[in-house]
Design a protein around this motif. Sequence first.
Motif, PDB file in Angstrom:
ATOM      1  N   UNK A 239       0.813  -1.209   0.000  1.00  0.00           N
ATOM      2  CA  UNK A 239       0.000   0.000   0.000  1.00  0.00           C
ATOM      3  C   UNK A 239       0.851   1.265   0.000  1.00  0.00           C
ATOM      4  N   UNK A 240       2.177   1.129   0.037  1.00  0.00           N
ATOM      5  CA  UNK A 240       3.020   2.309   0.065  1.00  0.00           C
ATOM      6  C   UNK A 240       4.326   2.056  -0.669  1.00  0.00           C
ATOM      7  N   UNK A 241       4.972   3.155  -1.064  1.00  0.00           N
ATOM      8  CA  UNK A 241       6.260   3.068  -1.742  1.00  0.00           C
ATOM      9  C   UNK A 241       7.374   2.851  -0.723  1.00  0.00           C
ATOM     10  N   UNK A 242       8.482   2.309  -1.192  1.00  0.00           N
ATOM     11  CA  UNK A 242       9.650   2.115  -0.345  1.00  0.00           C
ATOM     12  C   UNK A 242      10.557   3.332  -0.360  1.00  0.00           C
ATOM     13  N   UNK A 243      11.880   3.106  -0.356  1.00  0.00           N
ATOM     14  CA  UNK A 243      12.822   4.218  -0.243  1.00  0.00           C
ATOM     15  C   UNK A 243      12.927   5.049  -1.518  1.00  0.00           C
ATOM     16  N   UNK A 244      12.325   4.588  -2.612  1.00  0.00           N
ATOM     17  CA  UNK A 244      12.376   5.320  -3.872  1.00  0.00           C
ATOM     18  C   UNK A 244      11.008   5.922  -4.193  1.00  0.00           C
ATOM     19  N   UNK A 245      11.028   7.161  -4.704  1.00  0.00           N
ATOM     20  CA  UNK A 245       9.785   7.756  -5.202  1.00  0.00           C
ATOM     21  C   UNK A 245       9.262   6.942  -6.379  1.00  0.00           C
ATOM     22  N   UNK A 246       7.967   6.863  -6.506  1.00  0.00           N
ATOM     23  CA  UNK A 246       7.341   6.222  -7.657  1.00  0.00           C
ATOM     24  C   UNK A 246       6.548   7.317  -8.380  1.00  0.00           C
ATOM     25  N   UNK A 247       7.129   7.918  -9.430  1.00  0.00           N
ATOM     26  CA  UNK A 247       6.495   9.071 -10.077  1.00  0.00           C
ATOM     27  C   UNK A 247       5.047   8.804 -10.467  1.00  0.00           C
ATOM     28  N   UNK A 248       4.194   9.748 -10.094  1.00  0.00           N
ATOM     29  CA  UNK A 248       2.781   9.637 -10.434  1.00  0.00           C
ATOM     30  C   UNK A 248       1.981   8.737  -9.520  1.00  0.00           C
TER      31      UNK A 248
ATOM     32  N   UNK B 272       3.418   7.678  -5.811  1.00  0.00           N
ATOM     33  CA  UNK B 272       3.675   7.936  -4.393  1.00  0.00           C
ATOM     34  C   UNK B 272       5.081   8.472  -4.199  1.00  0.00           C
ATOM     35  N   UNK B 273       5.221   9.338  -3.191  1.00  0.00           N
ATOM     36  CA  UNK B 273       6.544   9.740  -2.752  1.00  0.00           C
ATOM     37  C   UNK B 273       7.145   8.639  -1.888  1.00  0.00           C
ATOM     38  N   UNK B 274       8.444   8.748  -1.624  1.00  0.00           N
ATOM     39  CA  UNK B 274       9.154   7.814  -0.750  1.00  0.00           C
ATOM     40  C   UNK B 274       8.389   7.625   0.569  1.00  0.00           C
ATOM     41  N   UNK B 275       8.109   6.356   0.918  1.00  0.00           N
ATOM     42  CA  UNK B 275       7.428   5.979   2.160  1.00  0.00           C
ATOM     43  C   UNK B 275       6.031   6.606   2.297  1.00  0.00           C
ATOM     44  N   UNK B 276       5.363   6.809   1.181  1.00  0.00           N
ATOM     45  CA  UNK B 276       4.007   7.352   1.202  1.00  0.00           C
ATOM     46  C   UNK B 276       3.055   6.394   0.488  1.00  0.00           C
ATOM     47  N   UNK B 277       1.762   6.527   0.760  1.00  0.00           N
ATOM     48  CA  UNK B 277       0.797   5.543   0.254  1.00  0.00           C
ATOM     49  C   UNK B 277       0.518   5.665  -1.239  1.00  0.00           C
ATOM     50  N   UNK B 278       0.154   4.530  -1.811  1.00  0.00           N
ATOM     51  CA  UNK B 278      -0.356   4.464  -3.183  1.00  0.00           C
ATOM     52  C   UNK B 278      -1.865   4.749  -3.185  1.00  0.00           C
ATOM     53  N   UNK B 279      -2.434   5.001  -4.365  1.00  0.00           N
ATOM     54  CA  UNK B 279      -3.893   5.169  -4.452  1.00  0.00           C
ATOM     55  C   UNK B 279      -4.680   3.979  -3.908  1.00  0.00           C
ATOM     56  N   UNK B 280      -4.120   2.775  -3.978  1.00  0.00           N
ATOM     57  CA  UNK B 280      -4.834   1.608  -3.438  1.00  0.00           C
ATOM     58  C   UNK B 280      -5.088   1.749  -1.944  1.00  0.00           C
ATOM     59  N   UNK B 281      -4.161   2.371  -1.241  1.00  0.00           N
ATOM     60  CA  UNK B 281      -4.357   2.623   0.195  1.00  0.00           C
ATOM     61  C   UNK B 281      -5.505   3.599   0.403  1.00  0.00           C
ATOM     62  N   UNK B 282      -5.527   4.665  -0.393  1.00  0.00           N
ATOM     63  CA  UNK B 282      -6.611   5.638  -0.282  1.00  0.00           C
ATOM     64  C   UNK B 282      -7.966   4.974  -0.519  1.00  0.00           C
ATOM     65  N   UNK B 283      -8.022   4.077  -1.496  1.00  0.00           N
ATOM     66  CA  UNK B 283      -9.262   3.363  -1.783  1.00  0.00           C
ATOM     67  C   UNK B 283      -9.671   2.502  -0.581  1.00  0.00           C
ATOM     68  N   UNK B 284      -8.703   1.855   0.045  1.00  0.00           N
ATOM     69  CA  UNK B 284      -9.003   1.004   1.199  1.00  0.00           C
ATOM     70  C   UNK B 284      -9.530   1.830   2.367  1.00  0.00           C
ATOM     71  N   UNK B 285      -8.924   2.987   2.618  1.00  0.00           N
ATOM     72  CA  UNK B 285      -9.391   3.858   3.702  1.00  0.00           C
ATOM     73  C   UNK B 285     -10.805   4.345   3.397  1.00  0.00           C
ATOM     74  N   UNK B 286     -11.018   4.801   2.174  1.00  0.00           N
ATOM     75  CA  UNK B 286     -12.345   5.299   1.782  1.00  0.00           C
ATOM     76  C   UNK B 286     -13.406   4.221   1.970  1.00  0.00           C
ATOM     77  N   UNK B 287     -13.100   2.997   1.570  1.00  0.00           N
ATOM     78  CA  UNK B 287     -14.069   1.908   1.715  1.00  0.00           C
ATOM     79  C   UNK B 287     -14.442   1.691   3.180  1.00  0.00           C
ATOM     80  N   UNK B 288     -13.456   1.775   4.075  1.00  0.00           N
ATOM     81  CA  UNK B 288     -13.729   1.578   5.491  1.00  0.00           C
ATOM     82  C   UNK B 288     -14.568   2.718   6.064  1.00  0.00           C
ATOM     83  N   UNK B 289     -14.252   3.942   5.657  1.00  0.00           N
ATOM     84  CA  UNK B 289     -15.027   5.080   6.140  1.00  0.00           C
ATOM     85  C   UNK B 289     -16.471   4.994   5.650  1.00  0.00           C
ATOM     86  N   UNK B 290     -16.658   4.712   4.379  1.00  0.00           N
ATOM     87  CA  UNK B 290     -17.998   4.620   3.809  1.00  0.00           C
ATOM     88  C   UNK B 290     -18.793   3.492   4.487  1.00  0.00           C
ATOM     89  N   UNK B 291     -18.151   2.350   4.710  1.00  0.00           N
ATOM     90  CA  UNK B 291     -18.834   1.233   5.379  1.00  0.00           C
ATOM     91  C   UNK B 291     -19.251   1.632   6.794  1.00  0.00           C
TER      92      UNK B 291
END
Length: 296
Positions: A262-271, A273-292
């Motif tokens: 759900x997050x990038x490692x020590x390298x940025x992933x352009x477009x 996630x930044x280094x050690x930051x979440x991918x869009x899949x994490x955002x989707x997972x959080x949103x699903x839990x909040x909506x539920x």
Amino acid sequence: MTSVNRARPHARVAVSVLLAVALLALAACGAKGNPHPKTLDSYVALGDSYTALAGAGPFVDNACKRAKVNYPHLVAADLGITTFTDASCGGATSANLTQDQAIKNPPASRPPQLEALSKKTKLVTLGIGLNNGSTPISYLLLYVCLPVNGITLPQCSQYLKATDSSVTEAIATMASEVKANLKAIKKAAPNARVVLVGYPRVLADDKDCQALPLPAAAATRLRLALKLVNQDLARTAKSSKVDYIDMYAASPGHELCSNDPWMAGELNVPGKALQFHPYPAYARAVADKIVALLKK
């Protein structure tokens, strides 16, 4: 004959009315004292880069690295909320809920996040805490022992020589600051349902990961600290009578070096996630839990 004290009709009516009012009040506030508005027509999101989804463009705010696909935007879309403000910003601390946030790159300033709240706000989500501290907790856990060009810096050994209690004290202070944030949110938006969002795991308990090449002692401390962070945030949510989204418990199988991180490692992933930051899949997972949660 034994005398029977019968309630008069108007007294029974008065008691029934009072009982009905009390039940309606309980239904409005929920069992935990967190308001449960019938209509969620106004939503404000507050938080740091894990809320803003720093690195996953396109951005609605370049300075804050606030993405269009972060979980606040997804929640608003899923629930059809049209009156929506996302005040989250990369690098934000608890202090930035009540103070301006100075941003270095690019140079910019953002107003206190609480300014987005009002009595009309019906839903507030908050994700904050890991940037707190004179030396941010996130820096100590993820960056201070990260090798630079293959070299571990002297600050790492100083950090590891400190006892675990120094980290637990910093986390306890963070939790008290988040508690103050929640109190301020409830004052600024007294009619809103408030949801505190925790942080995900970074490393699995049973294996190391080359995407985060920390010394073994630093990796152990990271695991312990993130568990404590989320335990303290959960306790803070309960004592503050707000809802809590436990992303730590939800993230086994999504740590670094898993098949579905759900997050990038020590390298940025352009477009993505930044280094050690979440991918869009994490955002989707959080949103699903909040909506539920909100649809229960």
